[in-house]
Write a protein that holds these residues in place. Structure first.
Motif, short mmCIF file in Angstrom:
data_model
loop_
_atom_site.label_atom_id
_atom_site.label_comp_id
_atom_site.label_asym_id
_atom_site.label_seq_id
_atom_site.Cartn_x
_atom_site.Cartn_y
_atom_site.Cartn_z
N HIS A 140 4.69 2.74 1.28
CA HIS A 140 4.88 0.64 0.49
C HIS A 140 6.34 1.12 0.02
O HIS A 140 6.85 -0.38 0.64
CB HIS A 140 3.87 1.52 -0.58
CG HIS A 140 3.71 0.16 -1.30
ND1 HIS A 140 3.86 -0.01 -2.86
CD2 HIS A 140 3.53 -1.50 -0.76
CE1 HIS A 140 3.76 -1.40 -2.78
NE2 HIS A 140 3.40 -2.29 -2.05
N SER A 141 7.14 1.54 -0.67
CA SER A 141 8.27 1.75 -1.11
C SER A 141 8.89 0.83 0.55
O SER A 141 9.84 -0.21 -0.07
CB SER A 141 9.06 2.84 -2.10
OG SER A 141 9.42 3.37 -0.58
N LEU A 142 9.49 0.84 1.27
CA LEU A 142 10.08 0.62 2.30
C LEU A 142 9.65 -1.13 2.97
O LEU A 142 10.14 -1.98 3.19
CB LEU A 142 9.49 1.65 3.88
CG LEU A 142 10.19 3.16 4.04
CD1 LEU A 142 9.94 3.80 4.61
CD2 LEU A 142 11.83 2.96 2.82
N SER A 143 8.24 -1.27 3.08
CA SER A 143 7.22 -2.36 3.27
C SER A 143 7.71 -3.21 2.01
O SER A 143 8.54 -4.46 2.26
CB SER A 143 6.31 -1.35 3.05
OG SER A 143 5.33 -3.53 3.91
N SER A 144 7.46 -3.13 1.54
CA SER A 144 7.63 -3.94 -0.19
C SER A 144 8.86 -4.43 -0.32
O SER A 144 9.60 -5.86 -0.54
CB SER A 144 7.12 -3.01 -1.54
OG SER A 144 6.93 -3.53 -2.63
N TRP A 145 9.96 -3.34 -0.34
CA TRP A 145 10.99 -3.38 -0.54
C TRP A 145 11.68 -4.79 0.43
O TRP A 145 12.30 -5.75 -0.11
CB TRP A 145 11.75 -2.50 -0.44
CG TRP A 145 13.34 -3.00 -0.44
CD1 TRP A 145 13.98 -1.71 0.91
CD2 TRP A 145 14.40 -2.63 -1.04
NE1 TRP A 145 15.65 -2.37 0.70
CE2 TRP A 145 15.72 -3.11 -0.67
CE3 TRP A 145 14.75 -3.89 -2.50
CZ2 TRP A 145 17.19 -3.29 -1.21
CZ3 TRP A 145 15.59 -4.05 -3.13
CH2 TRP A 145 17.09 -3.86 -2.43
N GLU A 146 11.57 -4.72 2.03
CA GLU A 146 12.15 -5.32 3.04
C GLU A 146 11.68 -6.19 2.97
O GLU A 146 11.90 -8.13 2.81
CB GLU A 146 12.06 -4.39 4.27
CG GLU A 146 12.32 -5.80 5.58
CD GLU A 146 13.92 -5.49 5.27
OE1 GLU A 146 14.06 -7.48 6.22
OE2 GLU A 146 14.27 -5.31 4.63
N TYR A 165 11.48 3.17 10.17
CA TYR A 165 10.53 2.10 10.28
C TYR A 165 9.85 0.91 9.26
O TYR A 165 9.04 0.28 9.71
CB TYR A 165 8.97 2.82 10.55
CG TYR A 165 9.28 4.47 11.10
CD1 TYR A 165 9.71 4.49 12.15
CD2 TYR A 165 9.63 5.63 10.58
CE1 TYR A 165 9.22 5.61 14.03
CE2 TYR A 165 9.61 6.59 11.74
CZ TYR A 165 9.27 7.01 12.75
OH TYR A 165 8.94 7.82 13.98
N GLY A 166 10.96 0.57 8.68
CA GLY A 166 10.98 -0.76 7.63
C GLY A 166 12.36 -1.36 7.91
O GLY A 166 11.71 -2.16 7.06
N ARG A 204 11.38 -7.01 8.80
CA ARG A 204 10.65 -7.85 8.31
C ARG A 204 8.86 -7.06 9.44
O ARG A 204 8.48 -6.76 8.98
CB ARG A 204 10.78 -9.34 8.02
CG ARG A 204 9.28 -10.40 8.23
CD ARG A 204 9.77 -11.68 8.06
NE ARG A 204 8.43 -11.92 7.69
CZ ARG A 204 8.58 -13.86 7.20
NH1 ARG A 204 9.72 -13.43 7.29
NH2 ARG A 204 7.35 -14.54 7.27
N ALA A 205 9.42 -7.72 10.06
CA ALA A 205 8.19 -7.36 11.63
C ALA A 205 8.17 -6.02 11.68
O ALA A 205 6.96 -5.72 10.97
CB ALA A 205 9.07 -7.40 13.12
N ALA A 206 9.07 -4.54 11.16
CA ALA A 206 8.47 -4.20 11.48
C ALA A 206 8.43 -3.24 9.74
O ALA A 206 6.78 -2.60 9.79
CB ALA A 206 9.82 -2.65 10.99
N ALA A 207 8.22 -3.50 8.39
CA ALA A 207 7.92 -3.72 7.53
C ALA A 207 6.39 -4.12 7.31
O ALA A 207 5.50 -3.42 7.06
CB ALA A 207 8.57 -4.58 6.28
#
Length: 420
Positions: free
Chosen positions: A316-322, A262-263, A266-269
């Motif tokens: 957040h780890s997924l979103s932040s990383w991407e 789900y991440g 960039r758009a998914a994140a």
């Protein structure tokens, strides 16, 4: 590198649970002195990520990582040479610098070696890291039952040994391709001029990093807030405290990789920021509710809060990383990720203060904190909009949302033409 991550965290897990006790029972420091030592180390450690990122843009990342690992081991081993307060502060502070740097270097290695699969790679790595933490923590608990100075020193030396092992293993890792790295050779034009994109003049990236400081608060809430809240404000049993950390580790191990899909862009994140805010708010509300009712109700509410904050942590780890990688130009990736690393370092210093204040204020503070985290998610959601969408909004406010046109694979990977 995944094996290296597991060994690193096994060693860190062995020492992390014993470090404070070592300073109390072996070095004979007071509580105030220990607080000062940790505070000074935290402040100096903030400089680690940007320094590491800068060096990684100029030198092979694996070689910089080896140096960081060896310095971590040397600084830790130096603690055995003295029980004096000032030298212990110095050695601890010197160890914090490469410790924070190594996390950014590992992240940068992953970004370069995994390419478009970086989110899944990072998810697998976080799973491996949590397994390492669990093994190390269990080992430390077993050794600490002895409770002698030799036992504490053994755990410290085991961590030093883990740094030596991972340094040797890192030397065997192939250097990932980094087209934008400046070759630090005498006479190289780029090395002389130092020109190129810099995160310190990138207002959007700096604003993004600033919002990240607040979104990383889940770490302090789980590590500091839950224990204090359970003990001082609820009827939940004190034995629930270690179980919260176990629950957190188990959920990360089980959910991190499946949720990584789900991440992956960039758009998914960016879209993940909305459920992250909901999870933060739900966790805050559950913590507030745990202050009322009996033992069973308080226990249930605390567990619900732990699940909510852990889910926020994972997403957040997924979103932040991407987003941290997608927003960084390729020819200055190290410098940008180094600046992003400041967010976690700053949170480690600021977070315990914020969470401690929330515990002092009482139940109302948790929903308010959750609301501020929701607001921060919304601010970041707006900050990381693709530049094309921002310009289109300015030029034609009434334009339909789906008028983005086709996006090439290369543009999509770089995060320059996402349709959000």
């Amino acid at each position: 590198m995944l094996v290296i991550a597991v060994i690193d965290k096994i060693g860190t897990g062995l020492w992390a649970g014993a470090s404070t006790l070592y300073f109390i029972y072996v070095a004979h420091l007071s509580v105030g002195q220990i607080g000062t030592l940790l505070g000074v180390s935290g402040v100096l450690g903030i400089a680690g990520p940007p320094l590491a990122g800068r060096l990684a843009d100029r030198f092979p990342v694996t070689r910089v990582l080896v140096v960081a690992q060896l310095v971590r081991g040397a600084a830790l081993a130096a603690l055995l040479t003295t029980h004096e307060f000032l030298p212990l502060v110095l050695f601890s502070a010197l160890g914090a610098l490469p410790d924070r740097a190594s996390s950014v270097l590992t992240k940068l290695f992953a970004a370069r070696v995994a390419g478009p699969q970086r989110v899944r790679y990072q998810a697998i790595q976080r799973t491996a890291v949590n397994i390492g933490w669990a093994v190390g923590g269990a080992g430390a608990a077993a050794v600490l039952t002895v409770g002698t100075a030799t036992a504490y020193e053994t755990l410290l030396l085991a961590n030093v040994g883990s740094y030596a092992v991972i340094a040797v293993l890192t030397l065997r890792c192939a250097e990932p391709a980094a087209p934008g790295r400046v070759v630090a050779e005498q006479g190289a034009p780029a090395a002389r001029t130092g020109k190129g994109p810099t995160p310190w003049r990138d207002r959007r990236y700096l604003a993004f990093t600033t919002t990240e400081v607040w979104l990383f608060l889940d770490d302090s809430v789980l590590q500091v807030g839950f224990p204090l809240w359970i003990v001082h404000a609820t009827d939940a049993p004190v034995g629930l405290v270690p179980l919260i950390l176990v629950l957190n580790s188990v959920l990360v191990i089980v959910l991190q990789v499946p949720l990584s899909r789900y991440g992956e862009t960039r758009a998914a994140a960016r879209r993940l920021l909305l459920p992250i805010g909901v999870a933060f708010l739900a966790g805050g509300a559950a913590l507030a509710a745990s202050a009322g009712g009996g033992t069973w109700f308080a226990t249930g509410a605390v567990l619900v809060a732990a699940v909510a904050f852990t889910l926020a942590e994972i997403l957040h780890s997924l979103s932040s990383w991407e987003l941290s990688v997608a927003l960084a130009p390729g020819d200055a990736q190290g410098a940008y990720l180094g600046v992003h690393g400041l967010a976690q370092s700053a949170q480690r210093s600021l977070g315990p203060i914020v969470v401690g204040a929330a515990v002092s204020v009482g139940a109302l503070a948790w929903p308010v904190l959750g609301a501020t985290l929701v607001a921060t998610c919304l601010i970041q959601h707006r900050l990381v909009r693709p530049a094309e969408a921002t310009e289109a909004t300015k030029a034609a406010p009434a334009a339909p949302d789906d008028d983005c046109g086709p996006v090439s694979k290369a543009e999509h990977t770089a995060g320059t033409a996402d349709c959000a």
